[in-house]
Structures are given as C-alpha cells and as structure tokens.
Scaffold this active site. Structure first.
Site, PDB file in Angstrom:
ATOM      1  N   ASN A   8       0.854  -1.188   0.000  1.00 35.48           N
ATOM      2  CA  ASN A   8       0.000   0.000   0.000  1.00 35.48           C
ATOM      3  C   ASN A   8       0.895   1.244   0.000  1.00 35.48           C
ATOM      4  O   ASN A   8       1.461   1.611   1.025  1.00 35.48           O
ATOM      5  CB  ASN A   8      -0.901  -0.032   1.252  1.00 35.48           C
ATOM      6  CG  ASN A   8      -1.799   1.184   1.345  1.00 35.48           C
ATOM      7  OD1 ASN A   8      -1.890   1.987   0.412  1.00 35.48           O
ATOM      8  ND2 ASN A   8      -2.469   1.331   2.482  1.00 35.48           N
ATOM      9  N   LYS A  10       0.044   4.272  -0.307  1.00 36.18           N
ATOM     10  CA  LYS A  10      -0.609   5.468   0.279  1.00 36.18           C
ATOM     11  C   LYS A  10      -0.325   6.677  -0.597  1.00 36.18           C
ATOM     12  O   LYS A  10      -0.319   6.549  -1.820  1.00 36.18           O
ATOM     13  CB  LYS A  10      -0.160   5.665   1.731  1.00 36.18           C
ATOM     14  CG  LYS A  10      -0.372   4.395   2.563  1.00 36.18           C
ATOM     15  CD  LYS A  10      -0.163   4.573   4.035  1.00 36.18           C
ATOM     16  CE  LYS A  10      -0.384   3.236   4.739  1.00 36.18           C
ATOM     17  NZ  LYS A  10      -0.301   3.345   6.184  1.00 36.18           N
ATOM     18  N   HIS A  94      -9.959   1.695   5.720  1.00 32.21           N
ATOM     19  CA  HIS A  94      -8.642   1.920   6.322  1.00 32.21           C
ATOM     20  C   HIS A  94      -8.743   3.023   7.379  1.00 32.21           C
ATOM     21  O   HIS A  94      -9.448   4.014   7.177  1.00 32.21           O
ATOM     22  CB  HIS A  94      -7.631   2.305   5.241  1.00 32.21           C
ATOM     23  CG  HIS A  94      -6.214   2.225   5.722  1.00 32.21           C
ATOM     24  ND1 HIS A  94      -5.665   3.156   6.565  1.00 32.21           N
ATOM     25  CD2 HIS A  94      -5.252   1.299   5.506  1.00 32.21           C
ATOM     26  CE1 HIS A  94      -4.414   2.814   6.840  1.00 32.21           C
ATOM     27  NE2 HIS A  94      -4.140   1.680   6.215  1.00 32.21           N
ATOM     28  N   GLU A  96      -6.831   5.330   8.174  1.00 32.77           N
ATOM     29  CA  GLU A  96      -6.435   6.676   7.725  1.00 32.77           C
ATOM     30  C   GLU A  96      -7.585   7.376   7.003  1.00 32.77           C
ATOM     31  O   GLU A  96      -7.710   8.598   7.058  1.00 32.77           O
ATOM     32  CB  GLU A  96      -5.190   6.580   6.825  1.00 32.77           C
ATOM     33  CG  GLU A  96      -3.942   6.316   7.664  1.00 32.77           C
ATOM     34  CD  GLU A  96      -2.811   5.659   6.916  1.00 32.77           C
ATOM     35  OE1 GLU A  96      -2.874   5.549   5.678  1.00 32.77           O
ATOM     36  OE2 GLU A  96      -1.843   5.231   7.580  1.00 32.77           O
ATOM     37  N   GLU A 166      -5.739  -4.808  11.281  1.00 33.60           N
ATOM     38  CA  GLU A 166      -4.701  -3.781  11.444  1.00 33.60           C
ATOM     39  C   GLU A 166      -4.942  -3.016  12.744  1.00 33.60           C
ATOM     40  O   GLU A 166      -5.782  -2.103  12.776  1.00 33.60           O
ATOM     41  CB  GLU A 166      -4.757  -2.782  10.282  1.00 33.60           C
ATOM     42  CG  GLU A 166      -4.539  -3.368   8.928  1.00 33.60           C
ATOM     43  CD  GLU A 166      -3.988  -2.340   7.945  1.00 33.60           C
ATOM     44  OE1 GLU A 166      -2.861  -2.517   7.487  1.00 33.60           O
ATOM     45  OE2 GLU A 166      -4.670  -1.342   7.680  1.00 33.60           O
ATOM     46  N   GLY A 172       1.865   2.618  10.826  1.00 33.21           N
ATOM     47  CA  GLY A 172       2.769   3.741  10.590  1.00 33.21           C
ATOM     48  C   GLY A 172       3.532   4.193  11.823  1.00 33.21           C
ATOM     49  O   GLY A 172       4.126   5.271  11.839  1.00 33.21           O
ATOM     50  N   SER A 211       2.997  -1.739  10.583  1.00 32.99           N
ATOM     51  CA  SER A 211       4.448  -1.718  10.808  1.00 32.99           C
ATOM     52  C   SER A 211       5.151  -3.035  10.497  1.00 32.99           C
ATOM     53  O   SER A 211       6.093  -3.422  11.203  1.00 32.99           O
ATOM     54  CB  SER A 211       4.769  -1.249  12.230  1.00 32.99           C
ATOM     55  OG  SER A 211       4.367   0.101  12.394  1.00 32.99           O
TER      56      SER A 211
HETATM   57  P1  PGA Z   1       2.407   0.578   7.738  1.00 34.23           P
HETATM   58  O1  PGA Z   1       0.941   0.705   7.092  1.00 34.23           O
HETATM   59  O2  PGA Z   1       2.989  -0.705   7.216  1.00 34.23           O
HETATM   60  O3  PGA Z   1       3.149   1.782   7.258  1.00 34.23           O
HETATM   61  O4  PGA Z   1       2.221   0.535   9.211  1.00 34.23           O
HETATM   62  C1  PGA Z   1       0.117  -0.411   7.018  1.00 34.23           C
HETATM   63  C2  PGA Z   1      -1.217  -0.002   6.476  1.00 34.23           C
HETATM   64  O5  PGA Z   1      -1.664   1.110   6.744  1.00 34.23           O
HETATM   65  O6  PGA Z   1      -1.852  -0.771   5.758  1.00 34.23           O
END
Ligand code: PGA
Length: 252
Positions: A8, A10, A94, A96, A166, A172, A211
C-alpha cells in the site's frame, strides 16, 4: 488459497519511482508462494497495469472506490473504472480514511457493497485503537466492526473477501503487534466467523497490517492464522519489498 502480500503506497511515489519499482519486481520476483498486489496512488494505477501486464504474479489494488456508479460526483472513482483497468482488490475502511476523511461505518458498508457488485474484491480493514488495546478488548472491537457490516446483509458479504486485521496503534508507528498477539487475534476473528458460516469463512483470507518490515515479516507471515500482509511504509523500499515477496518459509 495462497497467502497474499499487498503493497500500500498510500500518498507516495511518482511516475519515475513506480516505473522503476515495477520493472525491478518484474525482473527479480522469483517466488510463486504468495499472491502479490500493488496499490499505487490512483493516478498511477493504469500505468502500473501496463507495466505488470505480462507478469501474472502481480495484480492491482485500488486504495479507494466511490459508492456511486456514474454521474456528477467530482473527484471520485467508480468500481467500473477500476474494473476497466484490471484492478482486482479495493482497500476499504482503512483507519487513515476514517481519521482524515471522516469515513464512517455506513459509508464503508456501502463501499463494500458496490465493490462486490462490481466484482472487485474488498480488503476490509478492522482493528482496535490504543485504548482498546490497553484494555485488552481488541477482539471485541473487531467483532463489533464485523457485526456492523454483516448484520445489514449477512456473512455472504464477506464471501471470498480479505479482512485486514490492522491494530490502529501499529499503523505507521514502527510498533508492530507481537506475533503471539497477532496469532490470537487472527485466530479469534476466524473462530468468530466460523460460528456464522464455516463454508464462507473458508473463502476469507485474514491478513495482518501495521508496521510490517524487513525485520519482523518472517515471524508474522509464518503464523498459521495469518493469510498475508498489508504493508505500507516498508513497501516503498523496493529492495526490502523484493526480499519479502521472495522469502520462502523454508529459509531462515
Ligand atoms: P504501515 O501501514 O505498514 O506503514 O504501518 C500499514 C497499512 O496502513 O496498511
């Protein structure tokens, strides 16, 4: 079903980066063990599709979808458009998007419906926040989130879908959940789905995200109940991402 590894991106990358990235993967991928999917920013989906065309080992994921099919909806992307450029999966719910775009469960539910209707496959994100984690009620949160969606239809909605567990506090932050915890969470989510319909549950992959990186992925991908990985930040490191997708369980 193969385990799946999803990159992903982003809001990262540009034409040059993505071209280099895909060409390198095309050349260096040497593993059939996992299904690989790439989620670049929407403007680069078509270009990515053109670059992976002949590579059957990689497919495309969209980071978003609109609930409308067609019409006056400035700035949106329809399922049909995604289908038109050979997208396979769509990330929905998600954290975010919940935080920065105020997406709520009603909207997420509608996004899942339209995704299924368009014959795309939803990657539905669920997970607890830090307070819920500290109170040790992560599983309750996940089940509540699942219940919200299936109460309005039924578990059929999840048929052949992907659930991305998640933990929000792990996204993140560089702080992944530990393997024992992930193992338990994924197992409990699957157990709960099994109580609803075993046959449909068998078609669902439950992946982990939060992460995941070059140092921790081996332990996580090996977990029985983890059917794949959703990787954000570390997927932008092309060398590390290639090491991850080329990893074979038999290796140390
Ligand atoms: P990250 O993001 O690996 O940067 O923690 C994972 C995600 O948001 O799917």
């Amino acid at each position: 079903m193969k385990k799946i590894i999803i990159a992903n991106f982003k809001l990262n990358g540009n034409k040059k980066f993505i071209k280099k990235y895909i060409l390198k993967i095309n050349k260096e991928i040497n593993n059939d063990k996992y299904e690989i999917s790439i989620a670049p920013p929407i403007p680069y989906l078509y270009m990515t599709e053109q670059l992976i065309k002949k590579n059957k080992k990689i497919n495309l994921t969209s980071q978003n979808i609109d609930i409308n099919k067609i019409g006056s909806y400035t700035g949106n992307i329809s399922g049909k458009m995604l289908k038109d450029i050979k997208v396979k999966y769509v990330i929905i719910g998600h954290s975010e998007r919940k935080i920065y775009h105020l997406e709520n469960n009603d909207l997420i539910f509608k996004k899942i419906l339209i995704t299924k209707e368009t014959k795309l496959i939803p990657i539905i994100c669920i997970g607890e926040n830090i307070n819920e984690y500290n109170k040790n009620i992560g599983i309750n949160t996940c089940i509540k989130q699942i219940k919200f969606f299936i109460n309005e239809k039924n578990i059929n909605l999840f048929n052949k879908s992907i659930l991305a567990y998640e933990p929000i506090w792990a996204i993140g932050t560089g702080k992944n959940a530990n393997t024992k915890y992930i193992k338990n969470m994924n197992k409990n989510i699957r157990n709960y789905l099994n109580t609803l319909d075993k046959k449909i549950t068998n078609t669902i992959r439950i992946v982990y995200g939060g992460s995941v990186n070059i140092n921790n992925f081996k332990e996580i991908i090996k977990i029985n109940n983890v059917d794949g990985l959703l990787i954000g930040k570390e997927s932008l490191n092309i060398d590390n991402f290639i090491k991850i997708i080329n990893f074979n369980n038999n290796q140390k």
